[in-house]
Design a protein around this motif. Structure first.
Motif, PDB file in Angstrom:
ATOM      1  N   ALA A  87       9.518 -10.895 -20.023  1.00 16.36           N
ATOM      2  CA  ALA A  87      10.546 -11.532 -19.451  1.00 16.36           C
ATOM      3  C   ALA A  87      11.090 -11.577 -17.900  1.00 16.36           C
ATOM      4  CB  ALA A  87      11.787 -11.195 -20.516  1.00 16.36           C
ATOM      5  N   ALA A  88      10.963 -10.387 -17.469  1.00 21.58           N
ATOM      6  CA  ALA A  88      11.331 -10.485 -15.864  1.00 21.58           C
ATOM      7  C   ALA A  88      10.169 -11.276 -15.145  1.00 21.58           C
ATOM      8  CB  ALA A  88      11.369  -8.936 -15.670  1.00 21.58           C
ATOM      9  N   ALA A  89       8.958 -11.101 -15.518  1.00 20.97           N
ATOM     10  CA  ALA A  89       7.925 -11.824 -14.636  1.00 20.97           C
ATOM     11  C   ALA A  89       8.118 -13.228 -14.908  1.00 20.97           C
ATOM     12  CB  ALA A  89       6.499 -11.305 -15.316  1.00 20.97           C
ATOM     13  N   VAL A  90       8.449 -13.862 -16.065  1.00 23.82           N
ATOM     14  CA  VAL A  90       8.622 -15.029 -16.374  1.00 23.82           C
ATOM     15  C   VAL A  90       9.790 -15.804 -15.790  1.00 23.82           C
ATOM     16  CG1 VAL A  90       9.302 -17.003 -18.238  1.00 23.82           C
ATOM     17  CG2 VAL A  90       7.399 -15.019 -18.508  1.00 23.82           C
ATOM     18  N   ALA A  91      10.930 -14.913 -15.607  1.00 20.50           N
ATOM     19  CA  ALA A  91      12.088 -15.277 -14.981  1.00 20.50           C
ATOM     20  C   ALA A  91      12.115 -15.425 -13.297  1.00 20.50           C
ATOM     21  CB  ALA A  91      13.286 -14.230 -15.244  1.00 20.50           C
ATOM     22  N   ASP A  92      11.087 -14.580 -13.083  1.00 26.23           N
ATOM     23  CA  ASP A  92      10.750 -14.561 -11.399  1.00 26.23           C
ATOM     24  C   ASP A  92      10.120 -15.690 -11.071  1.00 26.23           C
ATOM     25  OD1 ASP A  92      12.175 -12.233 -11.133  1.00 26.23           O
ATOM     26  OD2 ASP A  92      10.339 -11.022 -10.891  1.00 26.23           O
ATOM     27  N   ALA A  93       9.143 -16.051 -12.113  1.00 23.91           N
ATOM     28  CA  ALA A  93       8.179 -17.225 -11.746  1.00 23.91           C
ATOM     29  C   ALA A  93       8.859 -18.569 -11.865  1.00 23.91           C
ATOM     30  CB  ALA A  93       7.094 -17.202 -12.798  1.00 23.91           C
ATOM     31  N   THR A  94       9.740 -18.551 -12.909  1.00 19.77           N
ATOM     32  CA  THR A  94      10.532 -19.690 -13.130  1.00 19.77           C
ATOM     33  C   THR A  94      11.695 -19.984 -11.988  1.00 19.77           C
ATOM     34  OG1 THR A  94      10.478 -19.353 -15.615  1.00 19.77           O
ATOM     35  CG2 THR A  94      12.334 -20.945 -14.575  1.00 19.77           C
ATOM     36  N   GLU A  95      12.368 -18.913 -11.548  1.00 16.73           N
ATOM     37  CA  GLU A  95      13.175 -19.089 -10.355  1.00 16.73           C
ATOM     38  C   GLU A  95      12.267 -19.611  -9.069  1.00 16.73           C
ATOM     39  OE1 GLU A  95      16.369 -19.321 -10.246  1.00 16.73           O
ATOM     40  OE2 GLU A  95      16.140 -19.083 -12.585  1.00 16.73           O
ATOM     41  N   GLU A  96      11.297 -19.146  -9.031  1.00 13.67           N
ATOM     42  CA  GLU A  96      10.252 -19.390  -7.637  1.00 13.67           C
ATOM     43  C   GLU A  96       9.849 -20.883  -7.827  1.00 13.67           C
ATOM     44  OE1 GLU A  96       8.307 -19.641  -4.297  1.00 13.67           O
ATOM     45  OE2 GLU A  96       9.622 -18.067  -5.058  1.00 13.67           O
ATOM     46  N   PHE A  97       9.544 -21.512  -8.945  1.00 13.61           N
ATOM     47  CA  PHE A  97       9.365 -22.593  -9.317  1.00 13.61           C
ATOM     48  C   PHE A  97      10.184 -23.556  -9.002  1.00 13.61           C
ATOM     49  CE2 PHE A  97       8.604 -26.284 -12.274  1.00 13.61           C
ATOM     50  CZ  PHE A  97       7.433 -26.630 -11.908  1.00 13.61           C
ATOM     51  N   HIS A  98      11.595 -23.371  -9.515  1.00 10.89           N
ATOM     52  CA  HIS A  98      12.800 -24.364  -9.306  1.00 10.89           C
ATOM     53  C   HIS A  98      13.102 -24.107  -7.678  1.00 10.89           C
ATOM     54  CE1 HIS A  98      13.629 -25.672 -13.224  1.00 10.89           C
ATOM     55  NE2 HIS A  98      13.547 -24.459 -13.718  1.00 10.89           N
TER      56      HIS A  98
ATOM     57  N   ARG B 146      14.725 -16.074 -25.969  1.00  9.50           N
ATOM     58  CA  ARG B 146      13.720 -15.600 -27.221  1.00  9.50           C
ATOM     59  C   ARG B 146      12.809 -14.623 -26.772  1.00  9.50           C
ATOM     60  NH1 ARG B 146      11.317 -20.416 -30.094  1.00  9.50           N
ATOM     61  NH2 ARG B 146      13.503 -21.133 -29.647  1.00  9.50           N
ATOM     62  N   LEU B 147      12.226 -14.883 -25.504  1.00 11.11           N
ATOM     63  CA  LEU B 147      11.223 -14.021 -24.875  1.00 11.11           C
ATOM     64  C   LEU B 147      11.856 -12.757 -24.566  1.00 11.11           C
ATOM     65  CD1 LEU B 147       8.354 -14.056 -23.877  1.00 11.11           C
ATOM     66  CD2 LEU B 147       9.404 -14.782 -21.547  1.00 11.11           C
ATOM     67  N   ARG B 148      13.002 -12.726 -24.215  1.00 11.73           N
ATOM     68  CA  ARG B 148      13.531 -11.383 -23.775  1.00 11.73           C
ATOM     69  C   ARG B 148      13.502 -10.532 -24.956  1.00 11.73           C
ATOM     70  NH1 ARG B 148      18.237 -13.376 -21.511  1.00 11.73           N
ATOM     71  NH2 ARG B 148      17.095 -14.019 -19.500  1.00 11.73           N
ATOM     72  N   GLU B 149      14.103 -11.112 -26.080  1.00  7.56           N
ATOM     73  CA  GLU B 149      14.094 -10.415 -27.486  1.00  7.56           C
ATOM     74  C   GLU B 149      12.746 -10.114 -28.034  1.00  7.56           C
ATOM     75  OE1 GLU B 149      15.929 -13.077 -30.168  1.00  7.56           O
ATOM     76  OE2 GLU B 149      18.066 -13.100 -29.100  1.00  7.56           O
ATOM     77  N   ARG B 150      11.693 -10.926 -27.946  1.00  9.47           N
ATOM     78  CA  ARG B 150      10.459 -10.471 -28.468  1.00  9.47           C
ATOM     79  C   ARG B 150       9.319  -9.858 -27.566  1.00  9.47           C
ATOM     80  NH1 ARG B 150       9.384 -16.195 -31.916  1.00  9.47           N
ATOM     81  NH2 ARG B 150      11.179 -15.970 -33.193  1.00  9.47           N
ATOM     82  N   ARG B 151       9.408 -10.343 -26.247  1.00 10.99           N
ATOM     83  CA  ARG B 151       8.631  -9.829 -25.214  1.00 10.99           C
ATOM     84  C   ARG B 151       9.319  -9.368 -23.992  1.00 10.99           C
ATOM     85  NH1 ARG B 151       3.156 -10.557 -25.571  1.00 10.99           N
ATOM     86  NH2 ARG B 151       3.103  -8.886 -23.983  1.00 10.99           N
ATOM     87  N   PRO B 152       9.929  -8.242 -23.735  1.00 14.47           N
ATOM     88  CA  PRO B 152      11.091  -7.783 -22.875  1.00 14.47           C
ATOM     89  C   PRO B 152      10.111  -7.421 -21.534  1.00 14.47           C
ATOM     90  CG  PRO B 152      11.096  -6.032 -24.761  1.00 14.47           C
ATOM     91  CD  PRO B 152      10.587  -7.381 -25.216  1.00 14.47           C
ATOM     92  N   ASP B 153       8.800  -7.199 -21.979  1.00 19.84           N
ATOM     93  CA  ASP B 153       7.918  -6.703 -20.836  1.00 19.84           C
ATOM     94  C   ASP B 153       7.626  -7.887 -20.038  1.00 19.84           C
ATOM     95  OD1 ASP B 153       6.531  -7.397 -23.529  1.00 19.84           O
ATOM     96  OD2 ASP B 153       4.436  -6.913 -22.507  1.00 19.84           O
TER      97      ASP B 153
END
Length: 106
Positions: A21-32, A12-19
């Motif tokens: 999405a990449a930062a959130v994906a990177d942060a999420t992967e680092e967190f996990h 949903r974030l990728r659809e609404r705020r693609p700008d």
């Protein structure tokens, strides 16, 4: 939050705020990646460890926790060290994160 529950939110974030999405994906992967013992089951805790773990999240001091259980501060510290060892962590914050990820506080 488990990865499988994050996937629809990321989509949903990728659809609404693609700008973002990449930062959130990177942060999420680092967190996990840093997640201690995420793939393992929560170890068996003694009744006292469960009690201490349940109040540890509230930000109470060792003295406040000791007063609540009517034991010494050193007893609480010892019980927390035992809990930390079982969880494979070294701080209260890490312990709370592991317990949250395993659904202990639900």
């Amino acid at each position: 939050m488990p990865r499988e529950k994050l996937a629809p939110l990321r989509d949903r974030l990728r659809e609404r705020r693609p700008d973002l999405a990449a930062a959130v994906a990177d942060a999420t992967e680092e967190f996990h990646r840093r997640e201690p013992r995420a793939s393992q089951a929560l170890p068996a805790l003694t009744p006292r460890e469960r009690s201490v773990a349940s109040v540890m999240r509230g930000g109470k001091t060792y003295g406040e926790i000791a007063g609540e259980f009517t034991v010494s501060i050193n007893t609480i510290k010892s019980q927390m060290r035992s809990l930390f060892a079982k969880l494979g962590v070294s701080t209260r914050d890490e312990a709370v994160v592991v317990l949250e990820r395993h659904g202990f506080y639900l």
